[in-house]
Design a protein around this motif. Structure first.
Motif, PDB file in Angstrom:
ATOM      1  N   PHE A   1     -29.621-105.690  53.616  1.00 14.99           N
ATOM      2  CA  PHE A   1     -30.030-105.978  52.241  1.00 14.99           C
ATOM      3  C   PHE A   1     -31.186-105.085  51.784  1.00 14.99           C
ATOM      4  N   GLU A   2     -31.894-104.477  52.717  1.00 12.51           N
ATOM      5  CA  GLU A   2     -32.975-103.565  52.357  1.00 12.51           C
ATOM      6  C   GLU A   2     -32.468-102.177  51.981  1.00 12.51           C
ATOM      7  N   LEU A   3     -31.163-101.924  52.166  1.00 22.37           N
ATOM      8  CA  LEU A   3     -30.596-100.633  51.789  1.00 22.37           C
ATOM      9  C   LEU A   3     -30.639-100.460  50.276  1.00 22.37           C
ATOM     10  N   GLU A   4     -30.538 -99.213  49.846  1.00 22.59           N
ATOM     11  CA  GLU A   4     -30.444 -98.929  48.418  1.00 22.59           C
ATOM     12  C   GLU A   4     -29.179 -99.584  47.845  1.00 22.59           C
ATOM     13  N   VAL A   5     -29.271-100.015  46.585  1.00 21.47           N
ATOM     14  CA  VAL A   5     -28.146-100.708  45.962  1.00 21.47           C
ATOM     15  C   VAL A   5     -26.884 -99.861  46.018  1.00 21.47           C
ATOM     16  N   ARG A   6     -27.016 -98.556  45.787  1.00 14.74           N
ATOM     17  CA  ARG A   6     -25.822 -97.706  45.772  1.00 14.74           C
ATOM     18  C   ARG A   6     -25.130 -97.686  47.133  1.00 14.74           C
ATOM     19  N   GLU A   7     -25.905 -97.835  48.209  1.00 13.52           N
ATOM     20  CA  GLU A   7     -25.311 -97.882  49.545  1.00 13.52           C
ATOM     21  C   GLU A   7     -24.589 -99.208  49.760  1.00 13.52           C
ATOM     22  N   LYS A   8     -25.175-100.298  49.294  1.00 10.11           N
ATOM     23  CA  LYS A   8     -24.538-101.603  49.453  1.00 10.11           C
ATOM     24  C   LYS A   8     -23.258-101.686  48.637  1.00 10.11           C
ATOM     25  N   LEU A   9     -23.270-101.110  47.446  1.00 13.60           N
ATOM     26  CA  LEU A   9     -22.105-101.183  46.568  1.00 13.60           C
ATOM     27  C   LEU A   9     -20.900-100.457  47.150  1.00 13.60           C
ATOM     28  N   LYS A  10     -21.113 -99.533  48.067  1.00 14.54           N
ATOM     29  CA  LYS A  10     -19.993 -98.853  48.723  1.00 14.54           C
ATOM     30  C   LYS A  10     -19.130 -99.834  49.513  1.00 14.54           C
ATOM     31  N   LEU A  11     -19.716-100.990  49.854  1.00 15.14           N
ATOM     32  CA  LEU A  11     -18.992-101.990  50.632  1.00 15.14           C
ATOM     33  C   LEU A  11     -18.547-103.160  49.763  1.00 15.14           C
ATOM     34  N   GLY A  12     -18.525-102.970  48.451  1.00 13.34           N
ATOM     35  CA  GLY A  12     -18.115-104.014  47.525  1.00 13.34           C
ATOM     36  C   GLY A  12     -16.702-103.818  47.033  1.00 13.34           C
ATOM     37  N   GLY A  13     -16.327-104.644  46.066  1.00 15.30           N
ATOM     38  CA  GLY A  13     -15.025-104.485  45.426  1.00 15.30           C
ATOM     39  C   GLY A  13     -13.871-105.195  46.099  1.00 15.30           C
ATOM     40  N   SER A  14     -14.128-105.984  47.118  1.00 16.84           N
ATOM     41  CA  SER A  14     -13.052-106.717  47.785  1.00 16.84           C
ATOM     42  C   SER A  14     -12.520-107.808  46.860  1.00 16.84           C
ATOM     43  N   PRO A  15     -11.193-108.050  46.837  1.00 19.61           N
ATOM     44  CA  PRO A  15     -10.642-109.098  45.962  1.00 19.61           C
ATOM     45  C   PRO A  15     -11.297-110.450  46.224  1.00 19.61           C
ATOM     46  N   GLY A  16     -11.827-111.041  45.152  1.00 25.27           N
ATOM     47  CA  GLY A  16     -12.478-112.331  45.281  1.00 25.27           C
ATOM     48  C   GLY A  16     -13.753-112.307  46.091  1.00 25.27           C
TER      49      GLY A  16
END
Length: 316
Positions: free
Chosen positions: A63-78
């Motif tokens: 969670f301390e990573l930059e937002v752009r790095e965390k968002l790379k692991l987003g987008g999963s259905p639901g």
């Protein structure tokens, strides 16, 4: 207004002892706590406290990573796997989003191809490589604990031991790493870290959070602060269990309030959501139907119910 008192506590070691009298007492105590509060605190659960601490450290680094790095692991259905950003999820029938971000972990893909369409692959951050091992180990430990609790609960009602637990065999459970950052200065005055809601699944196991804030709504309209003793796990009943038991076990409304002081503090939590397999029938069990208490909800599968609720909270 919230009051502060302990929820009932049960000792899982009693059920694992093999002593039938102790097992029956444990099962009855768990049943009574869930019927009265929808919540119970579990001690001597057998989960390595160091594993829980290591998992918290790993998740904190993510969670301390930059937002752009965390968002790379987003987008999963639901939001089923990986990252869901701050201010996305909201409680059912509530406009303001919760003041949180989270990361979802599930079981690893099954060996049988027939189920691969039901279970999405996990998404692990390259910047926090130790997170996979910690979360996977904790997932497995909490899954085992949930199964034992569900077996004891079935026993307490005179049902076959596997009545609830069998539904969860190879279920699409979720371990959620939650981060509640400091409350933003521009947050909506009605926004909470987690607005009042009920869990969707069968039961939830909550590892000891890093900060206080969890409260449950009592029948008299007062909020009760839940402060489990150090090292204990809080278990609560979800909507699916409420349906199966015809409301005998309630899915209690709960929330995470904003800190009244030290609003710059972070809060971390690790809930494990035990889900039945998607095809599971959530019709009210006959044991909970009487002439005075007919079935209160229509038949529905776990997959259909989950889809409805994910839409209601903004994840689909």
């Amino acid at each position: 207004m919230a009051t502060s008192a302990g929820i009932p506590s049960v000792r899982l070691r009693d059920y694992a002892s093999g002593n039938r009298a102790a097992q029956s007492r444990f099962a009855a105590a768990l049943r009574d706590a869930l019927q009265e509060y929808g919540f119970a605190s579990v001690s001597d659960h057998g989960i390595d406290p160091d594993l829980i601490r290591r998992t918290y450290r790993c998740c904190k680094r993510f969670f301390e990573l930059e937002v752009r790095e965390k968002l790379k692991l987003g987008g999963s259905p639901g939001g089923a796997r990986g990252y869901t950003g701050f201010g996305i999820e909201h409680a059912k029938d509530r406009a303001q989003p919760d003041l949180k971000e989270f990361f979802h972990v599930g079981r690893e893909l099954p060996a049988e191809p027939a189920r691969s369409h039901e279970i999405l692959p996990n998404r692990w951050p390259a910047a926090a490589p130790e997170m996979a091992a910690c979360c996977s180990s904790l997932f497995e430990a909490l899954e085992g604990c949930a199964c034992v609790l569900l077996e004891a609960l079935a026993e307490s009602y005179g049902l076959p031991e596997d009545t609830f637990a069998e539904m969860t065999h190879a279920g699409n459970h979720v371990l959620r790493a939650l981060h509640y950052p400091p409350v933003p200065n521009d947050a909506h005055p009605e926004a909470l870290r987690s607005a009042p809601h009920e869990d969707i699944n069968l039961i939830t196991l909550l590892c000891e959070a890093s900060e206080s804030g969890l409260e449950i709504l009592r029948p008299d309209g007062h909020w009760l602060a839940v402060e489990a003793p150090a090292g204990q796990i809080v278990v609560d009943a979800g909507d699916m269990l409420e349906r199966l038991t015809n409301g005998v076990i309630p899915a209690t409304t709960h929330r995470v309030v904003n800190p009244p002081e030290l609003a710059d503090r972070h809060r971390y939590s690790l809930p494990f959501f035990a889900h039945p397999r998607p095809e599971s029938d959530l019709s009210v069990l006959p044991a909970f139907v009487t002439p005075e208490r007919p079935a209160q909800t229509p038949p529905i599968t776990a997959a259909e119910f989950l889809e409805q609720r994910l839409r209601a909270i903004g994840l689909v």
